[in-house]
Design an enzyme around this catalytic site. Structure first.
Site, mmCIF file in Angstrom:
data_model
loop_
_atom_site.group_PDB
_atom_site.id
_atom_site.type_symbol
_atom_site.label_atom_id
_atom_site.label_comp_id
_atom_site.label_asym_id
_atom_site.label_seq_id
_atom_site.Cartn_x
_atom_site.Cartn_y
_atom_site.Cartn_z
ATOM 1 N N ARG A 6 41.564 31.217 24.262
ATOM 2 C CA ARG A 6 40.885 32.473 24.198
ATOM 3 C C ARG A 6 41.540 33.213 23.320
ATOM 4 O O ARG A 6 41.948 32.918 22.230
ATOM 5 C CB ARG A 6 40.579 32.959 25.790
ATOM 6 C CG ARG A 6 39.127 33.867 25.693
ATOM 7 C CD ARG A 6 38.973 34.282 27.146
ATOM 8 N NE ARG A 6 39.884 35.372 27.718
ATOM 9 C CZ ARG A 6 39.560 36.066 28.568
ATOM 10 N NH1 ARG A 6 38.697 35.795 29.626
ATOM 11 N NH2 ARG A 6 40.365 36.898 29.224
ATOM 12 N N LYS A 19 37.173 44.775 36.554
ATOM 13 C CA LYS A 19 35.972 44.518 35.989
ATOM 14 C C LYS A 19 34.775 43.919 36.797
ATOM 15 O O LYS A 19 33.869 43.958 36.438
ATOM 16 C CB LYS A 19 36.542 43.613 34.881
ATOM 17 C CG LYS A 19 36.653 41.992 35.129
ATOM 18 C CD LYS A 19 36.911 41.562 33.916
ATOM 19 C CE LYS A 19 37.242 40.141 34.262
ATOM 20 N NZ LYS A 19 38.603 39.693 33.398
HETATM 21 C C1 PLP Z 1 39.549 39.244 33.932
HETATM 22 C C2 PLP Z 1 41.060 39.221 33.383
HETATM 23 C C3 PLP Z 1 41.902 39.152 34.569
HETATM 24 C C4 PLP Z 1 41.750 39.176 35.965
HETATM 25 O O1 PLP Z 1 41.436 37.818 36.031
HETATM 26 P P1 PLP Z 1 41.322 37.171 37.677
HETATM 27 O O2 PLP Z 1 41.158 35.850 37.698
HETATM 28 O O3 PLP Z 1 40.086 37.857 38.393
HETATM 29 O O4 PLP Z 1 42.579 37.921 38.467
HETATM 30 C C5 PLP Z 1 43.070 39.386 33.897
HETATM 31 N N1 PLP Z 1 43.372 39.232 32.535
HETATM 32 C C6 PLP Z 1 42.237 39.351 31.607
HETATM 33 C C7 PLP Z 1 42.738 39.308 30.240
HETATM 34 C C8 PLP Z 1 41.145 39.394 32.175
HETATM 35 O O5 PLP Z 1 40.195 39.405 31.247
#
Ligand code: PLP
Length: 372
Positions: free
Chosen positions: A131, A36
């Site tokens: 969250r 992302k």
């Molecule tokens: C963005 C996201 C991740 C990845 O997190 P990082 O800290 O970049 O490894 C994992 N799980 C969810 C649900 C996310 O939104």
């Protein structure tokens, strides 16, 4: 070359991914590579897959669609709870989505039915970061009701910590996730395949404990792209922290007093921090600002200090050295700075061509971790 620009070293991203994949494989954990922060870039997706990640995950359906359209072939997971209004796109482009709402799961089931598919569901459990997630006490009831929808399949359970409230993954909350897996399996006589323990913030937990319970997958973005542990922002041993750097160009360079003069009120972005009088300094302005990145998340080369930023200007103190107009200066980024640079249309995204650990610009050596 145009600037500001993000220079992306796909080889270093692949290296970072493969080191983490190998380390976690020894603990029985697979890696979902998270795209992302890269707008679903197919080249980054390919670097992650080249490094051995077993699936790709993104929080936005647009990014999964972009990767599909570019011909990326991999199991795809939508990491954010789907919007009701996007159910059709979700079943078309994600094999699995993370869910917390029965209304959404119901809609996904009917959308999947329309196109003759079965859509995979990972139920997210709330373990304290506040969250997304189903409260543990409501999990069995939710599973019971979701199992009635014909075109969705319960693939597993997951949780997400550290993102909103900074709650760290630890022995206790991870054991709770494993226990919930056991409860669901026992109550419904099924075997859950994906136990997704968290994000990059879980890496410390994996190396601190012998027993990782039932957790068999982590979703990693930041740690692969930036080579750092997000809980303490420390470089991870053996990983590059400069796989992606932001390069900006000097547009003004003058000796100036360090103290402003006149009547001081708020600046363009609110209160200004008090300035210390250090006499005259070499003040340098680079042609990028808050519209391009998060200035607080930049690490300049040694000898340079970021003093402030507005929409389009980054002001630095270049120490004892005058940086002529036109000088290109590289910065390392944190996640916030990376996200904004990636999504800014003003920032060019370029493949870093020269190999070797450091980028030399006007004798400024960019810092990189000692490579284990
Ligand atoms: C963005 C996201 C991740 C990845 O997190 P990082 O800290 O970049 O490894 C994992 N799980 C969810 C649900 C996310 O939104």
């Amino acid at each position: 070359m145009s600037s500001p620009r993000l220079e992306i070293d796909f080889g270093k991203i692949q290296h970072n991914a493969s080191i983490l994949v190998q380390r976690l494989a020894k603990r029985g954990i697979s890696v979902t590579g998270v795209t992302k922060a890269s707008l679903g870039s197919p080249l980054i997706a390919k670097a992650l897959l080249g490094g051995g990640v077993s699936a790709l995950g993104d929080s936005r359906i647009e990014n999964l669609e972009a990767m599909h359209q570019a011909g990326v072939v991999a199991p795809m997971t939508l990491l954010r709870s789907p919007m009701l209004s996007q159910a059709m796109r979700v079943v078309a482009h994600a094999d699995v989505s993370f869910n917390t709402e029965l209304d959404v799961i119901s809609k996904l089931s009917s959308a999947a039915r329309q196109v003759g598919r079965h859509h995979g569901i990972v139920l997210m459990v709330e373990l304290g970061d506040l969250r997304e997630g189903i409260l543990p006490g409501k999990l069995l009831g939710t599973v019971e009701r979701m199992l009635r929808f014909p075109n969705v399949v319960l693939r597993g359970l997951g949780t997400n910590l550290a993102c909103r409230s900074g709650v760290s993954p630890d022995a206790r909350n991870m054991a709770q996730l494993s226990a919930l897996v056991g409860e669901v399996e026992g109550a419904f006589g099924l075997e859950l395949e994906i136990i997704s323990g968290g994000n990059s913030a879980n890496l410390g937990w994996t190396s601190s404990y012998e027993d990782l319970g039932r957790i068999n997958d982590l979703r990693l973005g930041e740690s692969i792209l930036l080579g750092r542990d997000p809980l303490h922002r420390q470089p991870i041993d053996g990983l590059y922290t400069d796989a992606m750097i932001l390069v900006g160009e000097v547009i003004e360079s003058k000796p100036k007093p360090s103290l402003p003069w006149g009547t001081i009120a708020q600046a363009a972005f609110g209160e200004v921090p008090p300035v210390i009088n250090r006499g005259e300094i070499f003040q340098t302005i680079l042609a990028f600002g808050r519209q391009d990145t998060d200035p607080e998340g930049l690490t300049p080369p040694p000898g340079i200090t970021v003093l402030g930023a507005s929409s389009d200007h980054l002001i630095v103190d270049s120490g004892g050295c005058r940086l002529p107009v036109g000088t290109q200066i590289p910065f390392e980024l944190d996640y916030s700075a990376l996200l904004r640079a990636m999504t800014s249309p003003f920032v060019a995204k370029v493949r870093k061509v020269q190999s070797g650990p450091a980028l030399r610009v006007m004798g400024l050596e960019h810092p990189h971790p000692v490579f284990a």
